[in-house]
Design a protein around this motif. Structure first.
Motif, PDB file in Angstrom:
ATOM      1  N   MET A   1       0.845  -1.175   0.000  1.00 39.12           N
ATOM      2  CA  MET A   1       0.000   0.000   0.000  1.00 39.12           C
ATOM      3  C   MET A   1       0.887   1.234   0.000  1.00 39.12           C
ATOM      4  N   ALA A   2       0.599   2.153  -0.871  1.00 38.53           N
ATOM      5  CA  ALA A   2       1.378   3.380  -0.915  1.00 38.53           C
ATOM      6  C   ALA A   2       0.472   4.535  -1.301  1.00 38.53           C
ATOM      7  N   GLU A   3       0.901   5.685  -0.891  1.00 35.80           N
ATOM      8  CA  GLU A   3       0.148   6.883  -1.200  1.00 35.80           C
ATOM      9  C   GLU A   3       1.155   7.955  -1.564  1.00 35.80           C
ATOM     10  N   GLY A   4       0.862   8.693  -2.581  1.00 36.84           N
ATOM     11  CA  GLY A   4       1.773   9.751  -2.980  1.00 36.84           C
ATOM     12  C   GLY A   4       1.013  11.039  -3.201  1.00 36.84           C
ATOM     13  N   LYS A   5       1.617  12.135  -2.842  1.00 36.36           N
ATOM     14  CA  LYS A   5       0.983  13.428  -3.040  1.00 36.36           C
ATOM     15  C   LYS A   5       2.014  14.342  -3.672  1.00 36.36           C
ATOM     16  N   ARG A   6       1.679  14.944  -4.778  1.00 38.66           N
ATOM     17  CA  ARG A   6       2.598  15.825  -5.480  1.00 38.66           C
ATOM     18  C   ARG A   6       1.872  17.112  -5.831  1.00 38.66           C
ATOM     19  N   VAL A   7       2.592  18.196  -5.872  1.00 36.71           N
ATOM     20  CA  VAL A   7       2.038  19.470  -6.325  1.00 36.71           C
ATOM     21  C   VAL A   7       2.833  19.909  -7.541  1.00 36.71           C
ATOM     22  N   ILE A   8       2.119  20.232  -8.589  1.00 34.21           N
ATOM     23  CA  ILE A   8       2.748  20.707  -9.817  1.00 34.21           C
ATOM     24  C   ILE A   8       2.415  22.187  -9.961  1.00 34.21           C
ATOM     25  N   HIS A   9       3.436  23.019 -10.031  1.00 34.60           N
ATOM     26  CA  HIS A   9       3.228  24.453 -10.232  1.00 34.60           C
ATOM     27  C   HIS A   9       3.158  24.718 -11.730  1.00 34.60           C
ATOM     28  N   ILE A  10       1.984  25.099 -12.191  1.00 31.60           N
ATOM     29  CA  ILE A  10       1.766  25.249 -13.621  1.00 31.60           C
ATOM     30  C   ILE A  10       2.223  26.620 -14.108  1.00 31.60           C
ATOM     31  N   GLY A  11       1.875  27.659 -13.380  1.00 31.51           N
ATOM     32  CA  GLY A  11       2.329  28.987 -13.745  1.00 31.51           C
ATOM     33  C   GLY A  11       1.545  29.651 -14.865  1.00 31.51           C
ATOM     34  N   GLU A  64      -3.043  13.616  -5.836  1.00 35.42           N
ATOM     35  CA  GLU A  64      -2.908  12.650  -4.759  1.00 35.42           C
ATOM     36  C   GLU A  64      -3.226  11.275  -5.328  1.00 35.42           C
ATOM     37  N   VAL A  65      -2.325  10.335  -5.108  1.00 30.64           N
ATOM     38  CA  VAL A  65      -2.518   8.981  -5.633  1.00 30.64           C
ATOM     39  C   VAL A  65      -2.457   7.994  -4.475  1.00 30.64           C
ATOM     40  N   TYR A  66      -3.483   7.179  -4.366  1.00 29.47           N
ATOM     41  CA  TYR A  66      -3.506   6.094  -3.386  1.00 29.47           C
ATOM     42  C   TYR A  66      -3.573   4.808  -4.195  1.00 29.47           C
ATOM     43  N   LEU A  67      -2.609   3.938  -3.962  1.00 25.94           N
ATOM     44  CA  LEU A  67      -2.553   2.684  -4.707  1.00 25.94           C
ATOM     45  C   LEU A  67      -2.272   1.561  -3.731  1.00 25.94           C
ATOM     46  N   GLU A  68      -3.144   0.563  -3.745  1.00 26.11           N
ATOM     47  CA  GLU A  68      -2.978  -0.585  -2.854  1.00 26.11           C
ATOM     48  C   GLU A  68      -2.916  -1.851  -3.698  1.00 26.11           C
ATOM     49  N   VAL A  69      -1.867  -2.632  -3.456  1.00 25.90           N
ATOM     50  CA  VAL A  69      -1.715  -3.914  -4.151  1.00 25.90           C
ATOM     51  C   VAL A  69      -1.539  -5.010  -3.105  1.00 25.90           C
ATOM     52  N   PRO A  70      -1.940  -6.245  -3.427  1.00 24.39           N
ATOM     53  CA  PRO A  70      -1.735  -7.354  -2.480  1.00 24.39           C
ATOM     54  C   PRO A  70      -0.249  -7.562  -2.204  1.00 24.39           C
TER      55      PRO A  70
END
Length: 103
Positions: A1-11, A64-70
């Motif tokens: 199980m992992a979760e990632g959060k990223r912010v992209i500054h578009i401008g 925000e990405v939440y991804l769960e794998v067995p």
């Protein structure tokens, strides 16, 4: 199980509501496609991709990405999320350049 959060500054401060929605959907679709290019659908217990667009001095796309794998699935989930978000950034950037060229 992992979760990632990223912010992209578009401008790019001036985008219409429809264009903002399109950018968020494009990022989501790209991430989901990238994940399923690597993993089988049966290997994913849960996936959730959330995008938020914040308008301040610059336009920020928060992903925000939440991804769960067995446990038996041999995949570096963090790396997969990072690569999927990178790809989403490239696709969004191309779309934004296309929108900017129209102006």
């Amino acid at each position: 199980m992992a979760e990632g959060k990223r912010v992209i500054h578009i401008g790019l401060p001036e985008l219409g509501e429809e264009e903002l929605i399109e950018i968020g959907e494009l990022a989501q679709e790209t991430i989901i496609k990238e994940v399923f290019d690597v993993l089988n659908r049966s290997d994913v217990k849960d996936i959730e991709v959330t995008t938020r667009i914040n308008r301040d001095e610059t336009l920020d796309l928060e992903i925000e990405v939440y991804l769960e794998v067995p446990i038996f699935v041999k995949a570096d989930v963090d790396e997969l999320i990072d690569k999927a978000v990178e790809k989403a950034y490239e696709v969004v950037e191309r779309r934004l350049k296309g929108l900017a060229a129209k102006d």
